[in-house]
Write an enzyme that holds these catalytic residues in place. Structure first.
Site, short mmCIF file in Angstrom:
data_model
loop_
_atom_site.label_atom_id
_atom_site.label_comp_id
_atom_site.label_asym_id
_atom_site.label_seq_id
_atom_site.Cartn_x
_atom_site.Cartn_y
_atom_site.Cartn_z
N TYR A 173 0.86 -1.29 0.07
CA TYR A 173 0.01 0.08 -0.06
C TYR A 173 0.80 1.29 -0.02
CZ TYR A 173 -3.40 -3.41 1.18
OH TYR A 173 -4.21 -4.53 1.11
N HIS A 216 -4.87 6.06 -0.89
CA HIS A 216 -5.59 5.99 0.37
C HIS A 216 -4.62 5.89 1.58
CE1 HIS A 216 -9.36 4.90 2.17
NE2 HIS A 216 -9.41 3.80 2.30
N PHE A 255 -4.86 -1.46 9.45
CA PHE A 255 -5.57 -1.24 8.51
C PHE A 255 -6.67 -0.20 8.67
CE2 PHE A 255 -3.51 -5.37 7.38
CZ PHE A 255 -3.11 -4.91 6.26
N ASN A 274 -14.13 4.96 5.69
CA ASN A 274 -13.99 3.99 6.73
C ASN A 274 -13.11 4.29 8.02
OD1 ASN A 274 -16.26 2.68 5.83
ND2 ASN A 274 -14.60 1.46 4.34
#
Length: 189
Positions: free
Chosen positions: A15, A20, A66, A114
């Protein structure tokens, strides 16, 4: 004044520098000139670093839970150090803003993010300061998940790196002035 500055993202090389993860990227940019290194802290489920800026204790954390469970790390850190939501600033990506735009907010809903949903759930309020960094929306038929977990194209990458410099200046300005509203007025846009 003690502050907790949280950058949101997902852990792991898979990632690294994805859309993000602009929250992680912003923290890396802010701490780079301070000659400090993030270290894994299993108690808080986060990479953390603490330093003094202008005589004030500043904690920077990157949750390693996460994105969808970021609130667990934030709640644990606030509780352990007896900090309040007034001491908290969260830096994260925003799909609904043009790539590279910055928006400072003092409160508000999760707006579908989220990581912010998790923080609101865990700390029991949406009344905390935040810095949103625009990543834009997917074009064509790309799913939102694939888009946010993808890397920036070359043009947007240049824009984002310039934006991260602006975020760095804004956070340092805030830490000097101790006035989030004044920082909002100076750096929103």
């Amino acid at each position: 004044m003690t502050k907790l500055i949280v950058g949101l993202g997902n852990p792991g090389s898979k990632y690294h520098e994805t859309k993000h993860n602009v929250g992680f990227m912003a923290l890396d940019r802010i701490v780079k000139p301070l000659n400090v290194q993030f270290t894994e802290n299993k108690t808080f489920k986060a990479e953390t670093v603490a330093t003094f800026i202008n005589g004030e204790k500043i904690y920077f954390i990157k949750p390693t839970t996460f994105m969808n469970a970021s609130g667990l790390a934030v709640r644990a850190f606030l509780a352990y150090y007896n900090l309040t939501v007034e001491d908290l600033i969260v830096i994260y990506d925003d799909l609904d803003m043009e790539v590279g735009k910055i928006r400072f907010r003092q409160k508000g809903s999760a707006g579908g993010h989220n990581g912010i949903k998790s923080i609101i759930k865990e700390i029991g309020t949406q009344e905390f300061d935040r810095i949103k960094i625009g990543i834009g929306r997917p074009k064509d038929k790309m799913t939102v998940v694939n888009y946010v977990l993808g890397k920036f194209d070359k043009k947007d990458e240049i824009t984002i790196f310039n934006t991260l410099d602006k975020v760095d200046k804004a956070v340092n300005y805030y830490l000097q002035t101790k006035n989030f509203e004044q920082t909002m007025q100076k750096f929103n846009g």
